[in-house]
Scaffold this motif. Sequence first.
Motif, PDB file in Angstrom:
ATOM      1  N   ILE A   1       0.836  -1.204   0.000  1.00 44.68           N
ATOM      2  CA  ILE A   1       0.000   0.000   0.000  1.00 44.68           C
ATOM      3  C   ILE A   1       0.868   1.250   0.000  1.00 44.68           C
ATOM      4  CG2 ILE A   1      -1.764   1.281   1.254  1.00 44.68           C
ATOM      5  CD1 ILE A   1      -2.769  -1.373   0.118  1.00 44.68           C
ATOM      6  N   LYS A   2       1.815   1.308   0.923  1.00 43.94           N
ATOM      7  CA  LYS A   2       2.593   2.526   1.138  1.00 43.94           C
ATOM      8  C   LYS A   2       3.640   2.784   0.055  1.00 43.94           C
ATOM      9  CE  LYS A   2       4.139   3.105   5.317  1.00 43.94           C
ATOM     10  NZ  LYS A   2       4.788   2.783   6.617  1.00 43.94           N
ATOM     11  N   ALA A   3       4.334   1.739  -0.369  1.00 43.19           N
ATOM     12  CA  ALA A   3       5.477   1.928  -1.263  1.00 43.19           C
ATOM     13  C   ALA A   3       5.285   1.290  -2.635  1.00 43.19           C
ATOM     14  CB  ALA A   3       6.729   1.355  -0.605  1.00 43.19           C
ATOM     15  N   GLY A   4       4.679   0.094  -2.669  1.00 42.98           N
ATOM     16  CA  GLY A   4       4.557  -0.627  -3.930  1.00 42.98           C
ATOM     17  C   GLY A   4       3.567  -0.011  -4.904  1.00 42.98           C
ATOM     18  N   CYS A   5       2.393   0.338  -4.401  1.00 45.98           N
ATOM     19  CA  CYS A   5       1.343   0.844  -5.288  1.00 45.98           C
ATOM     20  C   CYS A   5       1.758   2.115  -6.030  1.00 45.98           C
ATOM     21  CB  CYS A   5       0.054   1.070  -4.503  1.00 45.98           C
ATOM     22  SG  CYS A   5      -1.374   1.395  -5.569  1.00 45.98           S
ATOM     23  N   PRO A   6       2.346   3.114  -5.358  1.00 42.81           N
ATOM     24  CA  PRO A   6       2.758   4.313  -6.104  1.00 42.81           C
ATOM     25  C   PRO A   6       3.728   4.017  -7.245  1.00 42.81           C
ATOM     26  CG  PRO A   6       2.756   4.758  -3.751  1.00 42.81           C
ATOM     27  CD  PRO A   6       2.554   3.278  -3.904  1.00 42.81           C
ATOM     28  N   ARG A   7       4.625   3.071  -7.037  1.00 43.07           N
ATOM     29  CA  ARG A   7       5.570   2.724  -8.105  1.00 43.07           C
ATOM     30  C   ARG A   7       4.846   2.102  -9.299  1.00 43.07           C
ATOM     31  NH1 ARG A   7       9.178   0.551  -3.582  1.00 43.07           N
ATOM     32  NH2 ARG A   7      10.722   2.215  -3.272  1.00 43.07           N
TER      33      ARG A   7
ATOM     34  N   MET B   1       7.632 -15.253  -7.324  1.00 43.71           N
ATOM     35  CA  MET B   1       8.809 -14.782  -6.580  1.00 43.71           C
ATOM     36  C   MET B   1       8.598 -14.859  -5.072  1.00 43.71           C
ATOM     37  SD  MET B   1      10.392 -11.679  -8.914  1.00 43.71           S
ATOM     38  CE  MET B   1       8.870 -10.917  -9.496  1.00 43.71           C
ATOM     39  N   TRP B   2       7.371 -15.150  -4.653  1.00 38.39           N
ATOM     40  CA  TRP B   2       7.109 -15.438  -3.238  1.00 38.39           C
ATOM     41  C   TRP B   2       7.055 -16.941  -3.001  1.00 38.39           C
ATOM     42  CZ3 TRP B   2       3.479 -12.396   0.480  1.00 38.39           C
ATOM     43  CH2 TRP B   2       4.030 -11.132   0.716  1.00 38.39           C
ATOM     44  N   THR B   3       6.350 -17.655  -3.882  1.00 44.16           N
ATOM     45  CA  THR B   3       6.218 -19.099  -3.683  1.00 44.16           C
ATOM     46  C   THR B   3       7.528 -19.831  -3.959  1.00 44.16           C
ATOM     47  OG1 THR B   3       5.399 -19.368  -5.959  1.00 44.16           O
ATOM     48  CG2 THR B   3       3.755 -19.064  -4.220  1.00 44.16           C
ATOM     49  N   ASP B   4       8.359 -19.238  -4.808  1.00 46.31           N
ATOM     50  CA  ASP B   4       9.684 -19.806  -5.084  1.00 46.31           C
ATOM     51  C   ASP B   4      10.709 -18.683  -4.946  1.00 46.31           C
ATOM     52  OD1 ASP B   4      11.966 -21.040  -5.900  1.00 46.31           O
ATOM     53  OD2 ASP B   4      11.258 -21.593  -7.891  1.00 46.31           O
TER      54      ASP B   4
ATOM     55  N   LEU C   1      13.430 -17.660  -7.493  1.00 45.75           N
ATOM     56  CA  LEU C   1      13.141 -17.025  -8.771  1.00 45.75           C
ATOM     57  C   LEU C   1      13.498 -15.544  -8.682  1.00 45.75           C
ATOM     58  CD1 LEU C   1      11.819 -17.476 -11.619  1.00 45.75           C
ATOM     59  CD2 LEU C   1       9.734 -16.556 -10.615  1.00 45.75           C
ATOM     60  N   THR C   2      14.414 -15.116  -9.519  1.00 47.91           N
ATOM     61  CA  THR C   2      14.871 -13.730  -9.481  1.00 47.91           C
ATOM     62  C   THR C   2      14.024 -12.858 -10.412  1.00 47.91           C
ATOM     63  OG1 THR C   2      16.417 -13.926 -11.329  1.00 47.91           O
ATOM     64  CG2 THR C   2      17.211 -14.589  -9.139  1.00 47.91           C
ATOM     65  N   PRO C   3      14.039 -11.534 -10.213  1.00 45.42           N
ATOM     66  CA  PRO C   3      13.347 -10.645 -11.149  1.00 45.42           C
ATOM     67  C   PRO C   3      13.867 -10.798 -12.572  1.00 45.42           C
ATOM     68  CG  PRO C   3      13.913  -9.472  -9.141  1.00 45.42           C
ATOM     69  CD  PRO C   3      14.590 -10.802  -9.064  1.00 45.42           C
TER      70      PRO C   3
ATOM     71  N   SER D   1      -1.865 -12.722 -20.288  1.00 49.87           N
ATOM     72  CA  SER D   1      -2.167 -12.109 -18.996  1.00 49.87           C
ATOM     73  C   SER D   1      -0.878 -11.959 -18.200  1.00 49.87           C
ATOM     74  CB  SER D   1      -3.143 -12.973 -18.182  1.00 49.87           C
ATOM     75  OG  SER D   1      -4.332 -13.222 -18.887  1.00 49.87           O
ATOM     76  N   LEU D   2      -0.745 -10.836 -17.525  1.00 50.36           N
ATOM     77  CA  LEU D   2       0.404 -10.609 -16.651  1.00 50.36           C
ATOM     78  C   LEU D   2      -0.128 -10.240 -15.268  1.00 50.36           C
ATOM     79  CD1 LEU D   2       3.611 -10.375 -16.821  1.00 50.36           C
ATOM     80  CD2 LEU D   2       3.190  -7.906 -16.697  1.00 50.36           C
ATOM     81  N   GLY D   3       0.064 -11.116 -14.288  1.00 51.57           N
ATOM     82  CA  GLY D   3      -0.446 -10.896 -12.937  1.00 51.57           C
ATOM     83  C   GLY D   3       0.591 -10.250 -12.039  1.00 51.57           C
ATOM     84  N   LEU D   4       0.183  -9.166 -11.362  1.00 47.00           N
ATOM     85  CA  LEU D   4       1.088  -8.399 -10.506  1.00 47.00           C
ATOM     86  C   LEU D   4       0.492  -8.227  -9.110  1.00 47.00           C
ATOM     87  CD1 LEU D   4       1.754  -5.523 -13.070  1.00 47.00           C
ATOM     88  CD2 LEU D   4       3.140  -7.591 -12.754  1.00 47.00           C
ATOM     89  N   HIS D   5       1.342  -7.993  -8.122  1.00 48.56           N
ATOM     90  CA  HIS D   5       0.914  -7.728  -6.749  1.00 48.56           C
ATOM     91  C   HIS D   5       1.675  -6.522  -6.213  1.00 48.56           C
ATOM     92  CE1 HIS D   5      -0.304 -11.908  -7.319  1.00 48.56           C
ATOM     93  NE2 HIS D   5      -1.175 -11.729  -6.347  1.00 48.56           N
ATOM     94  N   LEU D   6       0.965  -5.663  -5.507  1.00 51.17           N
ATOM     95  CA  LEU D   6       1.571  -4.439  -4.983  1.00 51.17           C
ATOM     96  C   LEU D   6       2.788  -4.725  -4.118  1.00 51.17           C
ATOM     97  CD1 LEU D   6      -1.667  -2.531  -3.830  1.00 51.17           C
ATOM     98  CD2 LEU D   6      -0.644  -2.612  -6.122  1.00 51.17           C
ATOM     99  N   ARG D   7       2.672  -5.713  -3.249  1.00 56.08           N
ATOM    100  CA  ARG D   7       3.712  -6.004  -2.268  1.00 56.08           C
ATOM    101  C   ARG D   7       4.859  -6.811  -2.852  1.00 56.08           C
ATOM    102  NH1 ARG D   7      -0.602  -9.232  -1.893  1.00 56.08           N
ATOM    103  NH2 ARG D   7      -0.314 -11.488  -1.729  1.00 56.08           N
ATOM    104  N   ILE D   8       4.713  -7.286  -4.093  1.00 61.32           N
ATOM    105  CA  ILE D   8       5.747  -8.139  -4.688  1.00 61.32           C
ATOM    106  C   ILE D   8       6.523  -7.373  -5.756  1.00 61.32           C
ATOM    107  CG2 ILE D   8       6.209 -10.310  -5.893  1.00 61.32           C
ATOM    108  CD1 ILE D   8       3.709 -11.462  -4.596  1.00 61.32           C
ATOM    109  N   ILE D   9       5.895  -7.096  -6.888  1.00 58.60           N
ATOM    110  CA  ILE D   9       6.599  -6.399  -7.957  1.00 58.60           C
ATOM    111  C   ILE D   9       6.917  -4.955  -7.569  1.00 58.60           C
ATOM    112  CG2 ILE D   9       4.662  -5.420  -9.260  1.00 58.60           C
ATOM    113  CD1 ILE D   9       7.662  -7.379 -10.738  1.00 58.60           C
ATOM    114  N   GLY D  10       6.213  -4.436  -6.555  1.00 53.63           N
ATOM    115  CA  GLY D  10       6.422  -3.052  -6.132  1.00 53.63           C
ATOM    116  C   GLY D  10       7.679  -2.809  -5.330  1.00 53.63           C
ATOM    117  N   ARG D  11       8.461  -3.855  -5.087  1.00 51.12           N
ATOM    118  CA  ARG D  11       9.718  -3.700  -4.333  1.00 51.12           C
ATOM    119  C   ARG D  11      10.802  -3.065  -5.208  1.00 51.12           C
ATOM    120  NH1 ARG D  11       9.567  -4.924   1.314  1.00 51.12           N
ATOM    121  NH2 ARG D  11       7.653  -6.131   1.565  1.00 51.12           N
TER     122      ARG D  11
END
Length: 288
Positions: free
Chosen positions: A64-70, A205-208, A211-213, A240-250
Amino acid sequence: MQEERIDWPNGAKMALSVVVNVEEGSEMTVARGDKGMEPVDELGIHIRAPIRNYGNESNYMYGIKAGCPRIVKLLRAFDIKASWTVAALSLENHPQIAEAIAELGHEPVSHGWRWVHQFKLDEEAEREFIRKAVTSIEKTVGVRPYGWLSRYFHTDETRRLLIEEGFAYHMDDYSGDIPYWDKETVPDTPLVILPYQLDNNDMKMWTDPALTPHQWLDYAKANFDQIYREGEEGNSKMMSLGLHLRIIGRPGRIWALEEFFKHVRAHDDVWVTTRHEITQHFAQVEPA
C-alpha cells in the motif's frame, strides 16, 4: 490440430491484459476475526496458532505505502490500461487505491469481499460475499465490477451466482489463451470465461524465493514474444500478466516491470486493454 485464435480490433496481433491484484488490507489475521494468520508470506513463515503475525501484516502494508505508487507511476508512464482485481475491503481500508483506479480510468475486478477462501462458504453465504463485494467496489471506485477472480478455489455454485448478480465474465480458468463461453451453467444466460495465466505471475517470486526478477522478466518476455509471433502467423491470442503491490512493487523488482513495459511498447499492433473490454469484444465477434 486447430490452433486457438481470435480476431482483435484493428488487426492487432495480440491482446495484453495486465492484472494488478490488490489483497493488502483484507488478508487473513486474527485481528479481523480469522482463526489464524495469513499463510502467504514472502519468508514462508506460518504457524497454525491463533496469534497475529505482525511482521507479515507489515509486509502487506508495504504494498500500500510503497509498492502501489511505483506501479501506478509505470502504468501511467507507459499508458498501460490495467484490470485491478481488488478485494473490496482492501479498497475500503485504503481508499487512495480506489481513487487511483478511478483517476486512471482502469477497470476494477472483484477479487472477493475479502482475500479469503470462499469455497468454505455455503450458497447463501457465498451469494452475500459476492453482493457485498459488488456494493463496496461500486461505492469506492464509482463503477461496479463485471469480472470475478476467486482466491484460487471457487464452488460449484460460483458461476451461477455470478450470472445472477450481473457479472459479464469469470477468470478462475487457466485452460487456454482466448475467451470462451460457458453455455452450460445457466443455458439462458451464457457467461464469458476469460482465462488467466499463472505462469507469468509475480507471485512466483514469493512461492519460489529462488526465482529472481531477471528470470521473471525473461519468462514474461518469452511469453509475450511467442504470443506475438503466433499473432503474426494469423493465430492471434491474449496474454495475462499478474502483478501484486507487495511483490513487484519492491525496489529490487519494479525495474523488471518497467523493462517488460518497454518491451511491449517496442512492438506495434498490441492491444493493451482491460479484461472487460476483451470480454465485450469477444461477445461481439463470437456471440453466444
